[in-house]
Design a protein around this motif. Structure first.
Motif, PDB file in Angstrom:
ATOM      1  N   PRO A  69      16.006   1.362   5.772  1.00  0.00           N
ATOM      2  CA  PRO A  69      15.324   1.747   4.532  1.00  0.00           C
ATOM      3  C   PRO A  69      14.160   0.821   4.188  1.00  0.00           C
ATOM      4  CG  PRO A  69      17.693   1.874   4.227  1.00  0.00           C
ATOM      5  CD  PRO A  69      17.461   1.229   5.560  1.00  0.00           C
ATOM      6  N   ILE A  70      14.345  -0.489   4.454  1.00  0.00           N
ATOM      7  CA  ILE A  70      13.247  -1.433   4.214  1.00  0.00           C
ATOM      8  C   ILE A  70      12.070  -1.126   5.126  1.00  0.00           C
ATOM      9  CG2 ILE A  70      12.571  -3.858   4.412  1.00  0.00           C
ATOM     10  CD1 ILE A  70      15.450  -4.604   3.641  1.00  0.00           C
ATOM     11  N   PHE A  71      12.381  -0.864   6.403  1.00  0.00           N
ATOM     12  CA  PHE A  71      11.332  -0.581   7.390  1.00  0.00           C
ATOM     13  C   PHE A  71      10.536   0.669   7.007  1.00  0.00           C
ATOM     14  CE2 PHE A  71      10.041   1.683  11.273  1.00  0.00           C
ATOM     15  CZ  PHE A  71       9.183   0.746  11.828  1.00  0.00           C
ATOM     16  N   PHE A  72      11.249   1.754   6.696  1.00  0.00           N
ATOM     17  CA  PHE A  72      10.563   3.001   6.365  1.00  0.00           C
ATOM     18  C   PHE A  72       9.824   2.897   5.031  1.00  0.00           C
ATOM     19  CE2 PHE A  72      13.813   4.836   9.321  1.00  0.00           C
ATOM     20  CZ  PHE A  72      12.910   5.282  10.274  1.00  0.00           C
ATOM     21  N   SER A  73      10.353   2.116   4.097  1.00  0.00           N
ATOM     22  CA  SER A  73       9.645   1.899   2.828  1.00  0.00           C
ATOM     23  C   SER A  73       8.313   1.209   3.090  1.00  0.00           C
ATOM     24  CB  SER A  73      10.491   1.046   1.877  1.00  0.00           C
ATOM     25  OG  SER A  73      11.639   1.739   1.451  1.00  0.00           O
ATOM     26  N   TYR A  74       8.335   0.204   3.967  1.00  0.00           N
ATOM     27  CA  TYR A  74       7.099  -0.538   4.236  1.00  0.00           C
ATOM     28  C   TYR A  74       6.127   0.244   5.108  1.00  0.00           C
ATOM     29  CZ  TYR A  74       8.062  -4.789   1.731  1.00  0.00           C
ATOM     30  OH  TYR A  74       8.263  -5.690   0.721  1.00  0.00           O
ATOM     31  N   VAL A  75       6.626   1.142   5.933  1.00  0.00           N
ATOM     32  CA  VAL A  75       5.710   2.025   6.679  1.00  0.00           C
ATOM     33  C   VAL A  75       4.896   2.853   5.696  1.00  0.00           C
ATOM     34  CG1 VAL A  75       5.605   4.062   8.174  1.00  0.00           C
ATOM     35  CG2 VAL A  75       7.069   2.139   8.806  1.00  0.00           C
ATOM     36  N   HIS A  76       5.571   3.460   4.712  1.00  0.00           N
ATOM     37  CA  HIS A  76       4.867   4.247   3.702  1.00  0.00           C
ATOM     38  C   HIS A  76       3.958   3.375   2.837  1.00  0.00           C
ATOM     39  CE1 HIS A  76       8.043   7.229   4.681  1.00  0.00           C
ATOM     40  NE2 HIS A  76       7.119   8.103   4.334  1.00  0.00           N
ATOM     41  N   ILE A  77       4.419   2.169   2.522  1.00  0.00           N
ATOM     42  CA  ILE A  77       3.612   1.262   1.703  1.00  0.00           C
ATOM     43  C   ILE A  77       2.328   0.875   2.430  1.00  0.00           C
ATOM     44  CG2 ILE A  77       3.519  -1.110   0.813  1.00  0.00           C
ATOM     45  CD1 ILE A  77       6.495  -0.787   0.052  1.00  0.00           C
ATOM     46  N   ILE A  78       2.445   0.525   3.716  1.00  0.00           N
ATOM     47  CA  ILE A  78       1.270   0.116   4.496  1.00  0.00           C
ATOM     48  C   ILE A  78       0.287   1.275   4.640  1.00  0.00           C
ATOM     49  CG2 ILE A  78       0.501  -0.596   6.803  1.00  0.00           C
ATOM     50  CD1 ILE A  78       3.133  -2.243   6.964  1.00  0.00           C
ATOM     51  N   ILE A  79       0.809   2.480   4.912  1.00  0.00           N
ATOM     52  CA  ILE A  79      -0.054   3.652   5.016  1.00  0.00           C
ATOM     53  C   ILE A  79      -0.796   3.871   3.705  1.00  0.00           C
ATOM     54  CG2 ILE A  79      -0.084   6.170   5.246  1.00  0.00           C
ATOM     55  CD1 ILE A  79       2.270   5.876   7.220  1.00  0.00           C
ATOM     56  N   ASN A  80      -0.095   3.729   2.590  1.00  0.00           N
ATOM     57  CA  ASN A  80      -0.713   3.917   1.275  1.00  0.00           C
ATOM     58  C   ASN A  80      -1.765   2.851   1.001  1.00  0.00           C
ATOM     59  OD1 ASN A  80      -0.657   3.340  -1.883  1.00  0.00           O
ATOM     60  ND2 ASN A  80      -0.034   5.464  -1.582  1.00  0.00           N
ATOM     61  N   ILE A  81      -1.455   1.593   1.346  1.00  0.00           N
ATOM     62  CA  ILE A  81      -2.406   0.503   1.107  1.00  0.00           C
ATOM     63  C   ILE A  81      -3.667   0.685   1.940  1.00  0.00           C
ATOM     64  CG2 ILE A  81      -2.780  -1.980   1.468  1.00  0.00           C
ATOM     65  CD1 ILE A  81       0.108  -2.454   0.631  1.00  0.00           C
ATOM     66  N   LEU A  82      -3.511   1.101   3.199  1.00  0.00           N
ATOM     67  CA  LEU A  82      -4.668   1.298   4.072  1.00  0.00           C
ATOM     68  C   LEU A  82      -5.557   2.446   3.601  1.00  0.00           C
ATOM     69  CD1 LEU A  82      -3.056   0.779   7.599  1.00  0.00           C
ATOM     70  CD2 LEU A  82      -4.514  -0.810   6.325  1.00  0.00           C
ATOM     71  N   SER A  83      -4.983   3.368   2.836  1.00  0.00           N
ATOM     72  CA  SER A  83      -5.781   4.504   2.335  1.00  0.00           C
ATOM     73  C   SER A  83      -6.593   4.144   1.098  1.00  0.00           C
ATOM     74  CB  SER A  83      -4.854   5.686   2.000  1.00  0.00           C
ATOM     75  OG  SER A  83      -4.018   5.372   0.896  1.00  0.00           O
ATOM     76  N   ILE A  84      -6.344   2.962   0.526  1.00  0.00           N
ATOM     77  CA  ILE A  84      -7.115   2.512  -0.646  1.00  0.00           C
ATOM     78  C   ILE A  84      -8.484   2.036  -0.186  1.00  0.00           C
ATOM     79  CG2 ILE A  84      -7.189   0.867  -2.566  1.00  0.00           C
ATOM     80  CD1 ILE A  84      -4.126   0.789  -2.482  1.00  0.00           C
ATOM     81  N   SER A  85      -9.535   2.569  -0.768  1.00  0.00           N
ATOM     82  CA  SER A  85     -10.893   2.239  -0.336  1.00  0.00           C
ATOM     83  C   SER A  85     -11.338   0.855  -0.789  1.00  0.00           C
ATOM     84  CB  SER A  85     -11.877   3.295  -0.875  1.00  0.00           C
ATOM     85  OG  SER A  85     -11.759   3.396  -2.289  1.00  0.00           O
TER      86      SER A  85
END
Length: 312
Positions: free
Chosen positions: A213-229
């Motif tokens: 759960p920690i791993f998948f949470s951070y996968v989504h978090i990193i994807i979201n952070i990288l999408s921030i301009s």
């Protein structure tokens, strides 16, 4: 905790970290300092979070519970270690050893579950900020914390009940500074294959069951952070979860290593135990306070209030 009557020993001998009196004196000073820093840091975190209204949010509610667990874990292991460093007889009763093993297994298990809950909290905060207050309600937060205690307690009770039914006949020397199940099981003259299997399954269940759960949470978090301009927005988003990520790496790396690797009595066993049960509880409040502006500001605010109170 009643052992079977045909167990022929009543106490264990803890080898500890060194048998050299001079090194023991230095280690006593070192670990006393670590224990005092751990107590001060975690008690300060709990006090500041409870008294400062700016920190009354789910993230800090979980953090105060993490500080409480770190206090418990260090208090289960370090006082006995400090006592043994000053005494010639480094003994512990069989009942006392099993009690310590229970709490040494309970507290890290609880912490693993809580770190998973904290990862979910960061996932909701960063990936679904508009729904954060609605999703992370007070009722849900309390339920999650009670759930971590319930799951870890049930797991620890099952494991230690199996250990209680073991026979300890001749071998009584534990090649460790504390009573941990991986070091305790080999001393039994009973068949421990089932105990080892259940302990490994339990470690995998709690370890990987919380790591994924920690791993998948951070996968989504990193994807979201990288999408921030914006670079500023990206940096701000990452800073809110970087402290938690460091805590996860420190805890899971050493904890999983200790309980999944076969006990060898080597320095690696001691180092991995020291990492998750002594060093990590000391570092967590430092990590969360030094890397978090809100906590640093709240600490200054709280200290200012107390200094002003004592001056009056």
């Amino acid at each position: 905790m009643a052992l079977r009557n045909h167990s022929t020993i009543t106490q264990f001998i803890l080898i500890g970290l060194s048998d050299d009196p001079h090194i023991q004196a230095l280690l006593f000073v070192l670990f006393l300092g670590i224990y005092l820093v751990t107590l001060t840091g975690n008690l300060t975190m709990i006090l500041v979070i409870r008294t400062d209204s700016h920190l009354h949010s789910p993230m800090y509610y979980f953090l105060s519970n993490l500080s409480f667990l770190d206090l418990c874990l260090s208090s289960v292991t370090l006082p006995k270690l400090l006592e043994d460093l000053l005494s010639e007889k480094k003994t512990i009763s069989v009942e006392g050893c099993l009690a310590q093993a229970f709490f040494v297994f309970l507290t890290p298990g609880n912490e693993a579950c809580l770190l998973s809950v904290m990862a979910y909290d960061r996932y909701v905060a960063i990936c679904h900020p508009l729904l954060y207050d609605q999703v992370m309600s007070n009722q849900l937060c309390k339920g999650l914390v009670w759930g971590t205690w319930g799951l870890a307690s049930l797991n620890a009770v099952i494991i230690v009940l199996l250990a209680i039914n073991l026979d300890f006949c001749d071998a009584q020397t534990i090649h460790h500074y504390t009573c941990e199940l991986p070091s305790l099981f080999p001393l039994s003259c009973s068949d421990i294959s089932a105990n080892i299997s259940i302990l490994s399954f339990s470690t995998i269940f709690l370890g990987l069951g919380n790591f994924f759960p920690i791993f998948f949470s951070y996968v989504h978090i990193i994807i979201n952070i990288l999408s921030i301009s914006s670079t500023t927005g990206r940096s701000k988003s990452f800073s809110t979860c970087s402290s938690h990520l460091i805590a996860v790496i420190l805890f899971f790396g050493s904890g999983m290593l200790r309980y999944l690797m076969p006990p060898s009595g080597s320095s690696l066993d001691l180092l991995s135990s020291l990492q998750y049960s002594v060093i990590t509880p000391m570092l967590n409040p430092l990590i969360y306070s030094l890397r978090n502006k809100e906590v640093k500001t709240a600490v200054k605010r709280t200290l200012g209030k107390y200094l002003q109170y004592f001056r009056q």
